[in-house]
Design a protein around this motif. Sequence first.
Motif, PDB file in Angstrom:
ATOM      1  N   TRP A  93      -3.727  -9.327   7.964  1.00 46.92           N
ATOM      2  CA  TRP A  93      -4.956  -9.238   7.190  1.00 46.92           C
ATOM      3  C   TRP A  93      -5.604 -10.592   6.911  1.00 46.92           C
ATOM      4  CZ3 TRP A  93      -1.626  -5.466   4.277  1.00 46.92           C
ATOM      5  CH2 TRP A  93      -1.956  -4.147   4.586  1.00 46.92           C
ATOM      6  N   SER A  94      -5.117 -11.664   7.496  1.00 43.45           N
ATOM      7  CA  SER A  94      -5.614 -12.994   7.130  1.00 43.45           C
ATOM      8  C   SER A  94      -7.061 -13.222   7.534  1.00 43.45           C
ATOM      9  CB  SER A  94      -4.729 -14.079   7.736  1.00 43.45           C
ATOM     10  OG  SER A  94      -4.774 -14.009   9.150  1.00 43.45           O
ATOM     11  N   ASP A  95      -7.546 -12.575   8.577  1.00 38.94           N
ATOM     12  CA  ASP A  95      -8.916 -12.782   9.044  1.00 38.94           C
ATOM     13  C   ASP A  95      -9.923 -11.821   8.425  1.00 38.94           C
ATOM     14  OD1 ASP A  95      -8.063 -14.858  10.655  1.00 38.94           O
ATOM     15  OD2 ASP A  95      -7.767 -13.568  12.399  1.00 38.94           O
ATOM     16  N   LEU A  96      -9.463 -10.924   7.580  1.00 41.53           N
ATOM     17  CA  LEU A  96     -10.347  -9.924   6.985  1.00 41.53           C
ATOM     18  C   LEU A  96     -10.657 -10.274   5.536  1.00 41.53           C
ATOM     19  CD1 LEU A  96      -8.546  -6.698   8.246  1.00 41.53           C
ATOM     20  CD2 LEU A  96     -10.544  -7.809   9.246  1.00 41.53           C
ATOM     21  N   THR A 108      -6.905  -8.051  -3.256  1.00 39.92           N
ATOM     22  CA  THR A 108      -5.465  -7.910  -3.393  1.00 39.92           C
ATOM     23  C   THR A 108      -5.063  -7.727  -4.853  1.00 39.92           C
ATOM     24  OG1 THR A 108      -5.247 -10.327  -3.475  1.00 39.92           O
ATOM     25  CG2 THR A 108      -4.897  -9.272  -1.338  1.00 39.92           C
ATOM     26  N   LEU A 168      -0.248 -11.945   3.731  1.00 47.36           N
ATOM     27  CA  LEU A 168      -1.446 -11.386   4.366  1.00 47.36           C
ATOM     28  C   LEU A 168      -1.526 -11.792   5.832  1.00 47.36           C
ATOM     29  CD1 LEU A 168      -4.095 -11.851   1.548  1.00 47.36           C
ATOM     30  CD2 LEU A 168      -2.965  -9.736   2.255  1.00 47.36           C
ATOM     31  N   THR A 169      -1.159 -13.019   6.141  1.00 49.78           N
ATOM     32  CA  THR A 169      -1.133 -13.472   7.538  1.00 49.78           C
ATOM     33  C   THR A 169      -0.088 -12.677   8.323  1.00 49.78           C
ATOM     34  OG1 THR A 169      -1.876 -15.681   6.938  1.00 49.78           O
ATOM     35  CG2 THR A 169      -0.737 -15.451   9.051  1.00 49.78           C
ATOM     36  N   THR A 195      -9.572  -3.044   1.840  1.00 50.45           N
ATOM     37  CA  THR A 195     -10.635  -3.564   2.677  1.00 50.45           C
ATOM     38  C   THR A 195     -11.913  -2.789   2.393  1.00 50.45           C
ATOM     39  OG1 THR A 195     -10.075  -2.057   4.486  1.00 50.45           O
ATOM     40  CG2 THR A 195      -9.057  -4.220   4.531  1.00 50.45           C
ATOM     41  N   VAL A 227      -3.539  -3.894  -0.842  1.00 51.25           N
ATOM     42  CA  VAL A 227      -4.552  -4.608  -0.095  1.00 51.25           C
ATOM     43  C   VAL A 227      -5.670  -3.615   0.221  1.00 51.25           C
ATOM     44  CG1 VAL A 227      -5.053  -5.969   1.968  1.00 51.25           C
ATOM     45  CG2 VAL A 227      -2.776  -6.099   0.925  1.00 51.25           C
ATOM     46  N   ASN A 278       0.822  -1.213   0.000  1.00 51.76           N
ATOM     47  CA  ASN A 278       0.000   0.000   0.000  1.00 51.76           C
ATOM     48  C   ASN A 278       0.857   1.264   0.000  1.00 51.76           C
ATOM     49  OD1 ASN A 278      -2.244  -1.634  -0.035  1.00 51.76           O
ATOM     50  ND2 ASN A 278      -2.735  -1.364   2.110  1.00 51.76           N
ATOM     51  N   VAL A 280     -10.500  -9.094   2.105  1.00 55.33           N
ATOM     52  CA  VAL A 280      -9.745  -8.056   1.408  1.00 55.33           C
ATOM     53  C   VAL A 280      -9.653  -8.393  -0.073  1.00 55.33           C
ATOM     54  CG1 VAL A 280      -8.360  -7.409   3.429  1.00 55.33           C
ATOM     55  CG2 VAL A 280      -7.519  -9.185   1.879  1.00 55.33           C
TER      56      VAL A 280
END
Length: 65
Positions: A26-29, A33, A21-22, A60, A58, A6, A31
């Motif tokens: 950001w792994s739980d969102l 990419t 991402l993990t 969201t 990334v 970003n 998103v």
Amino acid sequence: MKIEVNGEPRDIAATDLAKALTELGWSDLRVATALNGTFVPAAARCDTPLAPGDRLEVLTAMQGG
């Protein structure tokens, strides 16, 4: 390895997009990419390798109006 996330330089250990991402939190969102300007669907993230100098975007979802 050094990549741009970003618009910000980051040093990460991950070698593929899913692991990045993990590592970046950001792994739980949910998103979207893009890697070097190309959209990468969620199903392809594990198979998308990263290289030094890559540009990762990334995005969201945001609520509001």
